[in-house]
Scaffold this motif. Structure first.
Motif, PDB file in Angstrom:
ATOM      1  N   ASP A   1       0.723  -1.277  -0.127  1.00  0.00           N
ATOM      2  CA  ASP A   1      -0.092  -0.065  -0.026  1.00  0.00           C
ATOM      3  C   ASP A   1       0.977   1.254  -0.045  1.00  0.00           C
ATOM      4  O   ASP A   1       0.764   2.127  -0.815  1.00  0.00           O
ATOM      5  CB  ASP A   1      -0.929   0.048   1.324  1.00  0.00           C
ATOM      6  CG  ASP A   1      -1.983  -1.029   1.141  1.00  0.00           C
ATOM      7  OD1 ASP A   1      -2.142  -1.726   0.235  1.00  0.00           O
ATOM      8  OD2 ASP A   1      -2.485  -1.549   2.249  1.00  0.00           O
ATOM      9  N   GLU A   2       1.948   1.384   0.796  1.00  0.00           N
ATOM     10  CA  GLU A   2       2.774   2.385   0.904  1.00  0.00           C
ATOM     11  C   GLU A   2       3.380   2.778  -0.280  1.00  0.00           C
ATOM     12  O   GLU A   2       3.629   3.835  -0.731  1.00  0.00           O
ATOM     13  CB  GLU A   2       3.850   2.217   2.025  1.00  0.00           C
ATOM     14  CG  GLU A   2       4.712   3.408   2.203  1.00  0.00           C
ATOM     15  CD  GLU A   2       5.645   3.105   3.492  1.00  0.00           C
ATOM     16  OE1 GLU A   2       6.506   4.020   3.661  1.00  0.00           O
ATOM     17  OE2 GLU A   2       5.642   2.176   4.157  1.00  0.00           O
ATOM     18  N   MET A   3       3.848   1.589  -1.130  1.00  0.00           N
ATOM     19  CA  MET A   3       4.630   1.895  -2.560  1.00  0.00           C
ATOM     20  C   MET A   3       3.652   2.077  -3.636  1.00  0.00           C
ATOM     21  O   MET A   3       3.964   2.411  -4.583  1.00  0.00           O
ATOM     22  CB  MET A   3       5.598   0.597  -2.701  1.00  0.00           C
ATOM     23  CG  MET A   3       6.888   0.400  -1.584  1.00  0.00           C
ATOM     24  SD  MET A   3       7.885  -0.747  -2.331  1.00  0.00           S
ATOM     25  CE  MET A   3       6.733  -2.539  -2.037  1.00  0.00           C
ATOM     26  N   GLY A   4       2.415   1.639  -3.394  1.00  0.00           N
ATOM     27  CA  GLY A   4       1.482   1.471  -4.493  1.00  0.00           C
ATOM     28  C   GLY A   4       1.833   0.417  -5.598  1.00  0.00           C
ATOM     29  O   GLY A   4       1.869   0.500  -6.736  1.00  0.00           O
ATOM     30  N   HIS A   5       2.272  -0.648  -4.805  1.00  0.00           N
ATOM     31  CA  HIS A   5       2.513  -1.958  -5.401  1.00  0.00           C
ATOM     32  C   HIS A   5       1.553  -2.719  -5.858  1.00  0.00           C
ATOM     33  O   HIS A   5       0.946  -3.090  -4.669  1.00  0.00           O
ATOM     34  CB  HIS A   5       3.844  -2.682  -4.931  1.00  0.00           C
ATOM     35  CG  HIS A   5       4.300  -4.158  -5.591  1.00  0.00           C
ATOM     36  ND1 HIS A   5       5.238  -3.789  -6.645  1.00  0.00           N
ATOM     37  CD2 HIS A   5       4.119  -5.190  -5.015  1.00  0.00           C
ATOM     38  CE1 HIS A   5       5.232  -5.110  -7.092  1.00  0.00           C
ATOM     39  NE2 HIS A   5       4.688  -5.949  -6.355  1.00  0.00           N
ATOM     40  N   GLU A   6       1.286  -3.339  -7.178  1.00  0.00           N
ATOM     41  CA  GLU A   6       0.316  -4.276  -7.448  1.00  0.00           C
ATOM     42  C   GLU A   6       0.857  -5.687  -7.457  1.00  0.00           C
ATOM     43  O   GLU A   6       1.938  -5.848  -7.826  1.00  0.00           O
ATOM     44  CB  GLU A   6      -0.061  -3.899  -8.941  1.00  0.00           C
ATOM     45  CG  GLU A   6      -0.965  -2.555  -8.898  1.00  0.00           C
ATOM     46  CD  GLU A   6      -2.191  -2.478  -7.938  1.00  0.00           C
ATOM     47  OE1 GLU A   6      -2.829  -3.769  -7.620  1.00  0.00           O
ATOM     48  OE2 GLU A   6      -2.646  -1.566  -7.597  1.00  0.00           O
ATOM     49  N   PRO A   7      -0.044  -6.752  -6.871  1.00  0.00           N
ATOM     50  CA  PRO A   7       0.694  -8.045  -6.801  1.00  0.00           C
ATOM     51  C   PRO A   7       0.998  -8.278  -8.283  1.00  0.00           C
ATOM     52  O   PRO A   7      -0.063  -8.364  -9.212  1.00  0.00           O
ATOM     53  CB  PRO A   7      -0.507  -8.763  -6.283  1.00  0.00           C
ATOM     54  CG  PRO A   7      -1.285  -7.802  -5.339  1.00  0.00           C
ATOM     55  CD  PRO A   7      -1.138  -6.358  -6.018  1.00  0.00           C
ATOM     56  N   GLU A   8       2.126  -9.135  -8.221  1.00  0.00           N
ATOM     57  CA  GLU A   8       2.494  -9.536  -9.551  1.00  0.00           C
ATOM     58  C   GLU A   8       2.496 -11.209  -9.677  1.00  0.00           C
ATOM     59  O   GLU A   8       2.204 -11.824 -10.652  1.00  0.00           O
ATOM     60  CB  GLU A   8       3.859  -9.023  -9.939  1.00  0.00           C
ATOM     61  CG  GLU A   8       3.959  -7.477  -9.969  1.00  0.00           C
ATOM     62  CD  GLU A   8       5.254  -6.946 -10.130  1.00  0.00           C
ATOM     63  OE1 GLU A   8       6.538  -7.990 -10.192  1.00  0.00           O
ATOM     64  OE2 GLU A   8       5.470  -5.825 -10.631  1.00  0.00           O
ATOM     65  N   SER A   9       2.860 -11.688  -8.396  1.00  0.00           N
ATOM     66  CA  SER A   9       2.738 -13.193  -8.470  1.00  0.00           C
ATOM     67  C   SER A   9       1.812 -13.630  -7.674  1.00  0.00           C
ATOM     68  O   SER A   9       1.078 -12.979  -6.894  1.00  0.00           O
ATOM     69  CB  SER A   9       4.339 -13.603  -7.831  1.00  0.00           C
ATOM     70  OG  SER A   9       4.335 -13.270  -6.649  1.00  0.00           O
TER      71      SER A   9
ATOM     72  N   GLN B   1      12.230  -8.472  -0.160  1.00  0.00           N
ATOM     73  CA  GLN B   1      12.233  -7.951  -1.309  1.00  0.00           C
ATOM     74  C   GLN B   1      11.556  -6.692  -1.519  1.00  0.00           C
ATOM     75  O   GLN B   1      11.879  -5.704  -2.226  1.00  0.00           O
ATOM     76  CB  GLN B   1      11.823  -9.109  -2.396  1.00  0.00           C
ATOM     77  CG  GLN B   1      12.648 -10.348  -2.527  1.00  0.00           C
ATOM     78  CD  GLN B   1      12.031 -11.409  -3.258  1.00  0.00           C
ATOM     79  OE1 GLN B   1      10.795 -11.359  -3.608  1.00  0.00           O
ATOM     80  NE2 GLN B   1      12.990 -12.311  -3.754  1.00  0.00           N
ATOM     81  N   LEU B   2      10.454  -6.651  -0.929  1.00  0.00           N
ATOM     82  CA  LEU B   2       9.397  -5.569  -1.021  1.00  0.00           C
ATOM     83  C   LEU B   2      10.200  -4.438  -0.185  1.00  0.00           C
ATOM     84  O   LEU B   2      10.295  -3.285  -0.562  1.00  0.00           O
ATOM     85  CB  LEU B   2       8.045  -5.726  -0.395  1.00  0.00           C
ATOM     86  CG  LEU B   2       7.324  -6.684  -1.187  1.00  0.00           C
ATOM     87  CD1 LEU B   2       6.013  -6.966  -0.402  1.00  0.00           C
ATOM     88  CD2 LEU B   2       7.038  -6.050  -2.659  1.00  0.00           C
ATOM     89  N   GLU B   3      10.933  -4.763   0.780  1.00  0.00           N
ATOM     90  CA  GLU B   3      11.706  -3.736   1.592  1.00  0.00           C
ATOM     91  C   GLU B   3      12.816  -3.009   0.807  1.00  0.00           C
ATOM     92  O   GLU B   3      13.139  -1.942   0.598  1.00  0.00           O
ATOM     93  CB  GLU B   3      12.181  -4.228   2.756  1.00  0.00           C
ATOM     94  CG  GLU B   3      10.915  -4.481   3.982  1.00  0.00           C
ATOM     95  CD  GLU B   3      11.874  -5.134   5.134  1.00  0.00           C
ATOM     96  OE1 GLU B   3      12.890  -5.728   5.257  1.00  0.00           O
ATOM     97  OE2 GLU B   3      11.091  -5.270   6.169  1.00  0.00           O
ATOM     98  N   LEU B   4      13.518  -4.144   0.002  1.00  0.00           N
ATOM     99  CA  LEU B   4      14.570  -3.504  -0.832  1.00  0.00           C
ATOM    100  C   LEU B   4      14.029  -2.667  -1.882  1.00  0.00           C
ATOM    101  O   LEU B   4      14.621  -1.576  -2.128  1.00  0.00           O
ATOM    102  CB  LEU B   4      15.267  -4.843  -1.489  1.00  0.00           C
ATOM    103  CG  LEU B   4      16.319  -5.615  -0.517  1.00  0.00           C
ATOM    104  CD1 LEU B   4      16.799  -6.809  -1.203  1.00  0.00           C
ATOM    105  CD2 LEU B   4      17.268  -4.797   0.018  1.00  0.00           C
ATOM    106  N   LYS B   5      12.954  -2.900  -2.421  1.00  0.00           N
ATOM    107  CA  LYS B   5      12.169  -2.227  -3.424  1.00  0.00           C
ATOM    108  C   LYS B   5      11.725  -0.944  -2.949  1.00  0.00           C
ATOM    109  O   LYS B   5      11.902   0.230  -3.612  1.00  0.00           O
ATOM    110  CB  LYS B   5      11.087  -3.109  -3.897  1.00  0.00           C
ATOM    111  CG  LYS B   5      10.430  -2.191  -5.098  1.00  0.00           C
ATOM    112  CD  LYS B   5       9.290  -2.942  -5.814  1.00  0.00           C
ATOM    113  CE  LYS B   5       8.557  -2.248  -6.965  1.00  0.00           C
ATOM    114  NZ  LYS B   5       7.664  -3.209  -7.743  1.00  0.00           N
TER     115      LYS B   5
END
Length: 580
Positions: free
Chosen positions: A188-196, A226-230
């Motif tokens: 939610d914080e990154m605005g990342h959509e699930p990919e896998s 991985q999400l933290e690195l991203k």
């Protein structure tokens, strides 16, 4: 008592039979039944009685046989149950009838069967729970041989195993819940959509979609890392865009309220924030293209500041001087300047610890030179507030700190050069060569000052040696506030200090005199030791700057001479205090 009742019943039975036969005979008599027919009828009666008794006997015999058989069967069942339930074999009491044996065995068998069924039912319930937990946790079920009756110990261990798995399930559910919540918040914080599929399942509200296995926990932890690195990458990208925008704001002299309003604008996600900053940077870069000359000049000013911070010499700045002096302001020229600016910023970040250490050395080096300058000032002995003592302590501190800083610089630079595969240069020199050159300049300056003092000394007239006064003679000291102090009035005091220094290294004079210093009270009569006054003033650091001992270049050699000088100064300070 029971035996008497049975005997009475048997006697009564025989009596009843006799009465019955007597009545039959009476009936037959009244009828006129002949003897043969009577015999026949009696035989029939006897036959019925025999058959009835035989039937009853057979039934009782069968009952006895069945009871004995039951005793044997119950005994076998009891032995089997005792074996299955891990109990001690059951032993019957002595002198028991068959019926009592059968009853005792039957009751015991029923009791053990009930216990067996309860154990099997408990086992079934526990195994069901164990299997469900093991499937959820991907664990190994508790082993109990199939078809066997569990012992109380096995049931207790199975119960503990199920409770342990239950606690483990609660613990893993907590871990899973925390990981999924963190993943959901990061997305939610990154605005990342699930990919896998893993990402989609990790944010699914269904709590039973995941088996609570260690592999799944590891997968979620890996996904979270991985999400933290991203996220860090996105934050770094955003910060670079903000830095780029700030740099462009400064270059283009944008109105500050506009820039502040844009910086403070709140966005929902990092991705949106990055898109916003990227769009603004692109807008500023378009404005920059319209002001190339002004922008390039500002970049050049930033470059000069960075070059100075990194202490680059002319040779190191030379490769970029061609572009630095180029008057054709183009996008390509701006790109070259931006590239050089980024390179210098990266270089400064990498070398900042070494540059800070070098700056610290330079500050202490300046203090050291200042102490050297003060040491050459003859007026420092007119100290009244203890500044000489403080100066001596500070100088000793600097003298100890300088070699330590030089050694730290040496080790840091060697590690940096080994890692980078290139030399670390300061003003075009390797850093230790630069430090050595500073020491060499200091030595040359000291030689120059010494030569100037020697030249001045030959041009200056010799000071008069104070005459010895007879013991007991008086000397009237002028009032200090009525005396006009001149530079020549300091000469006797300087001569006194030099004479004391000479006296400390030679045998004491046998004559007894009073050393009189103009402007100072007469020395106490208790202090009878005197020294001979030298013909000229003592030059500070004369021992250090003598022709026989030139100033060394390295600090280790330098401090050995300073220690000798410090001992002499300490003696002089002590003597001057006694005199004053």
């Amino acid at each position: 008592m029971s035996c008497r009742r049975s005997e009475a019943l048997a006697f009564s039975l025989v009596t009843e039979i006799n009465h019955a036969m007597a009545r039959l005979v009476d009936i037959w008599d009244s009828i006129g039944i002949m003897e043969e027919q009577r015999v026949e009828r009696m035989q029939t009666v006897k036959k019925h009685i025999d058959e009835l008794l035989h039937s009853m006997i057979m039934e009782e015999e069968a009952l006895r046989h069945r009871i004995k058989t039951d005793v044997i069967t119950f005994q076998k069942q009891l032995d089997t149950l005792c074996l299955e339930l891990a109990l001690e074999p059951y032993k019957l009491e002595d002198n028991l009838t068959v019926l009592q044996m059968e009853k005792n065995l039957r009751c015991r068998v029923e009791s053990l069967l009930k216990e067996k069924n309860e154990r099997l039912r408990e086992l079934s319930d526990l195994k069901k729970q164990d299997e469900e937990l093991c499937v959820t946790l991907c664990a190994t079920p508790y082993y109990i041989p199939s078809g066997s009756v569990p012992s109380q110990t096995q049931l207790q261990e199975l119960q503990e195993h199920v409770e342990k798995l239950g606690k483990e399930k609660v613990s893993r559910e907590k871990v899973f819940s925390g990981l999924r919540e963190d993943i959901r918040n990061l997305m939610d914080e990154m605005g990342h959509e699930p990919e896998s599929s893993l990402e989609r399942e990790s944010i699914c509200p269904d709590t039973d979609i995941f088996l609570l296995t260690h592999d799944n926990i590891k997968a979620l932890k890996l996904l979270l890392s991985q999400l933290e690195l991203k996220k860090e990458s996105l934050i770094s990208a955003r910060d670079k865009l903000k830095e780029r925008a700030t740099s462009l704001w400064n270059r283009l002299s944008c109105p500050e309220p506009e820039g502040e309003a844009f910086r403070e604008a709140a966005m929902s996600t990092l991705s949106d924030d990055i898109r916003r900053w990227r769009g603004y940077v692109e807008h500023l870069e378009e404005l920059q293209m319209a002001q190339l000359e002004v922008v390039i000049d500002k970049v050049r000013q930033e470059l000069v500041v960075l070059w100075d911070k990194c202490m680059l010499g002319p040779e190191q700045r030379e490769p970029f001087s061609v572009h630095f002096c180029d008057d054709h302001y183009t996008e390509e020229l701006l790109a070259l300047h931006d590239t050089e600016l980024l390179r210098m910023k990266a270089f400064y970040e990498v070398t900042q610890p070494i540059l800070e250490d070098l700056e610290k050395w330079k500050r202490n080096w300046a203090l050291f030179q200042e102490f050297e300058r003060k040491a050459a000032d003859p007026n420092r002995f007119s100290n009244r507030g203890g500044s000489l003592l403080k100066e001596s302590k500070d100088r000793a501190k600097v003298q100890k700190l300088l070699p330590k800083l030089e050694e730290e610089l040496r080790s840091h630079v060697e590690a940096w050069e080994k890692n980078q595969g290139t030399s670390f240069l300061v003003q075009g020199q390797r850093i230790m060569d630069y430090i050595s050159s500073q020491w060499e300049e200091h030595r040359l300056q000291k030689d120059k000052e010494k030569n100037e003092r020697m030249t001045k000394k030959t041009e200056t007239s010799q000071f008069k040696t104070p005459t010895k006064r007879p013991l007991g003679s008086t000397y009237t000291t002028p009032t200090p506030n009525k005396i006009r102090k001149t530079p020549n009035m300091l000469a006797p005091r300087t001569a006194t200090v030099n004479s004391i220094s000479s006296a400390s290294s030679s045998s004491a004079s046998s004559s007894t005199t009073f050393l009189c210093v103009p402007g100072r009270p007469q020395l106490s009569a208790k202090r009878t030791k005197t020294t001979e006054v030298s013909s000229g003033p003592r030059v500070p650091l004369q021992e250090f700057n003598s022709d026989k001992k030139p100033v060394p270049v390295s600090y280790s050699a330098f401090t050995s001479e300073l220690s000798k000088k410090a001992n002499t100064d300490a003696f002089l300070n002590s003597t001057v205090k006694d005199m004053l």
